[in-house]
Motif scaffolding. Structure first.
Motif, short mmCIF file in Angstrom:
data_model
loop_
_atom_site.label_atom_id
_atom_site.label_comp_id
_atom_site.label_asym_id
_atom_site.label_seq_id
_atom_site.Cartn_x
_atom_site.Cartn_y
_atom_site.Cartn_z
N ASN A 71 17.00 -38.60 7.22
CA ASN A 71 16.96 -39.85 7.97
C ASN A 71 18.15 -39.90 8.91
O ASN A 71 19.29 -39.85 8.49
CB ASN A 71 17.00 -41.04 7.00
CG ASN A 71 16.80 -42.36 7.71
OD1 ASN A 71 17.01 -42.46 8.91
ND2 ASN A 71 16.41 -43.37 6.96
N ALA A 87 16.55 -38.35 -3.46
CA ALA A 87 17.22 -39.41 -2.70
C ALA A 87 18.10 -38.83 -1.62
O ALA A 87 18.12 -39.31 -0.47
CB ALA A 87 18.04 -40.28 -3.64
N ASP A 88 18.84 -37.76 -1.95
CA ASP A 88 19.73 -37.17 -0.96
C ASP A 88 18.97 -36.50 0.17
O ASP A 88 19.35 -36.58 1.33
CB ASP A 88 20.65 -36.13 -1.64
CG ASP A 88 21.74 -36.79 -2.46
OD1 ASP A 88 21.93 -38.01 -2.29
OD2 ASP A 88 22.40 -36.10 -3.26
N LYS A 89 17.84 -35.85 -0.16
CA LYS A 89 17.05 -35.21 0.89
C LYS A 89 16.47 -36.25 1.83
O LYS A 89 16.47 -36.09 3.05
CB LYS A 89 15.92 -34.38 0.27
CG LYS A 89 15.14 -33.57 1.29
CD LYS A 89 14.16 -32.66 0.60
CE LYS A 89 13.41 -31.81 1.64
NZ LYS A 89 12.44 -30.89 1.01
N ARG A 90 16.00 -37.39 1.23
CA ARG A 90 15.46 -38.45 2.07
C ARG A 90 16.54 -39.00 3.00
O ARG A 90 16.33 -39.20 4.18
CB ARG A 90 14.89 -39.55 1.18
CG ARG A 90 14.18 -40.65 1.95
CD ARG A 90 13.71 -41.76 1.01
NE ARG A 90 12.79 -41.25 0.01
CZ ARG A 90 13.05 -41.27 -1.29
NH1 ARG A 90 14.18 -41.80 -1.75
NH2 ARG A 90 12.16 -40.79 -2.14
N ALA A 91 17.73 -39.23 2.45
CA ALA A 91 18.81 -39.77 3.27
C ALA A 91 19.28 -38.76 4.30
O ALA A 91 19.58 -39.11 5.44
CB ALA A 91 19.99 -40.18 2.38
N HIS A 92 19.33 -37.48 3.91
CA HIS A 92 19.80 -36.46 4.84
C HIS A 92 18.84 -36.28 6.00
O HIS A 92 19.25 -36.04 7.13
CB HIS A 92 19.98 -35.14 4.09
CG HIS A 92 20.49 -34.03 4.95
ND1 HIS A 92 21.70 -34.08 5.58
CD2 HIS A 92 19.93 -32.85 5.29
CE1 HIS A 92 21.89 -32.97 6.26
NE2 HIS A 92 20.82 -32.21 6.10
N SER A 105 23.99 -41.28 1.22
CA SER A 105 23.38 -40.92 -0.04
C SER A 105 24.44 -40.93 -1.14
O SER A 105 25.64 -41.06 -0.89
CB SER A 105 22.76 -39.53 0.07
OG SER A 105 23.78 -38.57 0.23
N VAL A 106 24.00 -40.79 -2.40
CA VAL A 106 24.93 -40.76 -3.53
C VAL A 106 25.93 -39.63 -3.36
O VAL A 106 27.14 -39.81 -3.54
CB VAL A 106 24.15 -40.60 -4.85
CG1 VAL A 106 25.11 -40.46 -6.03
CG2 VAL A 106 23.21 -41.77 -5.06
N LEU A 142 18.33 -37.46 -7.81
CA LEU A 142 19.34 -37.50 -6.76
C LEU A 142 18.99 -36.55 -5.62
O LEU A 142 19.27 -36.82 -4.46
CB LEU A 142 20.71 -37.13 -7.34
CG LEU A 142 21.32 -38.16 -8.31
CD1 LEU A 142 22.70 -37.71 -8.76
CD2 LEU A 142 21.40 -39.53 -7.65
N SER A 183 21.28 -42.07 8.34
CA SER A 183 21.99 -41.91 7.07
C SER A 183 23.46 -42.25 7.18
O SER A 183 24.12 -42.48 6.17
CB SER A 183 21.82 -40.48 6.56
OG SER A 183 22.31 -39.56 7.48
N GLU A 237 26.91 -38.15 -0.65
CA GLU A 237 27.83 -38.45 0.45
C GLU A 237 28.91 -39.42 0.00
O GLU A 237 30.09 -39.26 0.35
CB GLU A 237 27.07 -39.04 1.63
CG GLU A 237 26.35 -38.03 2.48
CD GLU A 237 25.65 -38.68 3.65
OE1 GLU A 237 26.28 -38.82 4.71
OE2 GLU A 237 24.48 -39.08 3.50
#
Length: 656
Positions: free
Chosen positions: A508, A501-506, A516-517, A498, A511, A519
């Motif tokens: 981007n 995934a969250d770092k990638r979404a943050h 992200s999960v 997670l 986002s 969020e």
């Protein structure tokens, strides 16, 4: 600096309405249901995506994801830190800034001392400006400015001045106004006798006020202002052959030349309108640019860039032009900034003025429009500039393989600092073709020099060999999957997955469209505050372990401990800028303009919870497979069978 009281911040919030503040920055807001909309002041757009929630007093832009409260808005618009924003809004609201108990006395004394410096610097600015306009002794300065082609309108706009040639003219003037010479010394305007003497005029007068003499004498004065328009120091140019030709205010409590850009206050609106900033070296370069209509120009103060300079530029505008003289000194000035600018992922273009002219003379000769056209046409990117400096310079081009290899290493060291892997590969491909060396070979060499450079920086940062910080493992999630023992823990695997995934979404910028999960979970909590305690209770103890999710979740937890969640109060209590932006982003998704829920958030929570369980089971199953192989190799059949039974139990649960 003390901690500002909550009472003080609340008083400011009550007296300053966000929608009124936004309008003061020429943002036209129109009602849209329970919100107000307008064109975003932080990026260029044609369709309004900037919203103000009047009820919660926070803003959010769906285009660039900027968000926060009144303090964050002022910080972003004026490029200032939180205490500066508090000061500015407190003056607007007529509120006295107050500090917490123990440090209040020291803080108050410090603030009074700082305010005293601002007052005396403002007095000096007015004195020098009036002297330039009115006094016969300032005639050489007026002729100098006219000779440079600087019109009198710019004298007023930039509050230009002249310091008299006498040793203590301003010191005596300030004494008549009741200013102590010690205050002048703290402001960088005077020195005690016996210090290092600069300028002209013989020797300090023994009758000068309390043995002090003026720091600036017989020079054209360029006031340097902070983002709020307050003078914080001066740049001064001599009219004769005295050295140094340029003299800056020494470092004081309010002035540090490595942290300042000249004319930033005058250029603020131009930078926002153009979405770009141009940096020159000299005061007159920046002034001439503004006179010619190029009002997004600022000047450095003759110092190399600091990391803070580079970060500030990334907040000011997405594109930066470095405009310097075309001689070798100007080229070196550009080159000093590159190591700090590359990691900030700013679109930097470097333009070298041709024909040996400085930007001031070139703008005067060409006119603003033609100078801008040439700048935008002829400017090159960081790596093209670095390539020409290191690989195409005459000494390198005519040298042997060893020197060319050394120059290539210098170029690759800079390229290795590009944070975007795709951009780095594109640059590598382009320059490997120029060299006629395979992309694989040059990539390998870049990794080698990059690792060497990173190792040197780490050694410098951690001289005692301190180990890098590591996150502590989180507690296991209870009740969602069968408990297992040993090896990789379910929670460790989930947290890692997670977090990635969250770092990638943050990172981007899109986002907002694909939360992200973490969020989504926070979105459910804020959309259904009555169920927030139940939702949080279903999560691992340290689920929100990444900034800014951690900051926001802590604020939510504190409110729950106090009884219930209040969204308006939450927007006030969250002060971390990134957590504010995240909160504004989430709140903008929960309701439409008329206040209706945008989704069935109970159903959203059920989907998220199912996904969490599924992810945890997958992570645990993968860990169990690895453990079975490991125990089988050791010949420990009992442990292997136990892991196998748990593995098949997880597969059975997954099929339900």
């Amino acid at each position: 600096m003390g901690i500002i009281t909550e009472t003080c911040k609340q008083s400011i919030r009550e007296r300053v309405q966000l929608q009124d503040l936004v309008r003061e920055y020429n943002v036209h807001l129109i009602p849209s249901g329970r919100r107000m909309k307008g064109l975003c002041p932080f990026h260029t757009e044609k369709t309004p995506s900037f919203t103000v929630n009047v009820e919660n007093q926070n803003f959010y832009c769906f285009g660039c994801q900027a968000g926060g409260d009144i303090f964050k808005f002022v910080m972003s618009m004026n490029h200032m830190d939180f205490p500066e924003a508090i000061e500015m809004l407190a003056r607007r609201a007529g509120v006295t800034v107050e500090y917490e108990g123990g440090s209040a006395m020291r803080s108050r004394a410090g603030k009074e001392s700082t305010a005293e410096l601002y007052e005396v610097l403002s007095l000096a600015q007015g004195y020098f400006h009036h002297y330039l306009l009115e006094d016969p002794q300032a005639r050489p300065a007026r002729e100098y400015l006219k000779r440079r082609g600087i019109e009198t309108s710019q004298w007023e706009k930039f509050r230009l001045g002249f310091s008299p040639p006498q040793w203590d003219a301003f010191t005596r003037f300030a004494a008549r106004k009741g200013v102590l010479p010690q205050v002048l010394e703290r402001a960088g305007l005077a020195r005690a006798r016996g210090g290092h003497e600069t300028g002209t005029g013989g020797s300090p007068s023994s009758t000068s006020a309390s043995g002090y003499y003026d720091y600036f004498r017989d020079r054209v004065m360029f006031p340097i202002q902070d983002p709020q328009g307050r003078p914080i120091g001066f740049g001064a140019r001599t009219m004769g052959d005295d050295q140094p030709k340029y003299l800056n205010t020494p470092k004081t409590a309010v002035f540090d030349k490595s942290q300042v850009l000249y004319a930033l206050g005058q250029a603020r609106m131009g930078i926002q309108r153009e979405s770009r900033i141009a940096i020159v070296e000299g005061y007159t370069d920046a002034i001439m640019a503004h006179q010619a209509g190029l009002d997004f120009f600022v000047a450095s103060l003759g110092t190399a860039f600091t990391q803070e300079n580079a970060k500030r530029l990334s907040r000011l505008a997405p594109r930066v032009f470095l405009v310097f003289d075309g001689d070798d000194a100007g080229q070196r000035a550009s080159e000093r900034s590159l190591d700090l600018l590359v990691p900030e992922s700013i679109d930097v273009r470097i333009y070298s003025v041709k024909d040996g002219k400085d930007p001031c003379d070139a703008i005067l000769a060409l006119g603003g429009g033609e100078f801008r056209r040439r700048m935008e046409t002829d400017a090159v990117g960081i790596f093209e500039f670095k390539w020409r400096r290191t690989m195409e310079g005459r000494s390198v081009a005519d040298s042997g393989a060893a020197l060319r290899a050394k120059a290539l290493d210098e170029f690759l060291t800079l390229l290795a600092r590009v944070p975007n892997v795709v951009a780095r590969k594109l640059h590598l491909r382009e320059f490997s073709e120029r060299l006629g060396i395979s992309e694989e070979d040059i990539t390998l060499r870049m990794k080698e020099v990059g690792q060497k450079s990173s190792s040197s920086r780490r050694s410098a940062a951690s001289p005692n060999g301190a180990q890098p910080w590591r996150r502590a493992p989180a507690a296991p999630l209870q009740g969602l999957i069968p408990a297992g023992g040993g090896g990789i823990t379910t929670q460790d695997a989930l947290t890692t997955d997670l977090a990635v995934a969250d770092k990638r979404a943050h990172n981007n910028r899109s986002s907002a469209a694909a939360p992200s999960v973490a969020e989504l979970i926070l979105e459910c909590i804020l959309a259904l505050p009555a169920q927030a305690g139940n939702f949080l209770g279903r999560l691992p103890e340290n689920f929100f372990d990444m900034h800014p999710f951690l900051e926001l979740s802590r604020s939510i937890q504190r409110q729950l401990e106090g009884g219930a969640i209040s969204i308006p109060r939450l927007t006030q209590e969250v002060e971390d800028p990134e957590a504010q932006r995240l909160l504004s982003q989430i709140l903008s998704r929960i309701e439409d303009d008329d206040g209706r829920p945008t989704q069935d958030y109970e159903e959203v929570w059920l989907r998220v919870e199912r996904d969490l369980v599924r992810q945890m089971r997958r992570s645990r199953a993968e860990g169990l497979k690895a453990l079975m192989v490991e125990e089988s190799a050791r010949g420990n059949q009992a442990a292997c069978d136990a892991y196998r039974r748990e593995y098949f139990e997880i597969l059975k649960e997954s099929k339900k």
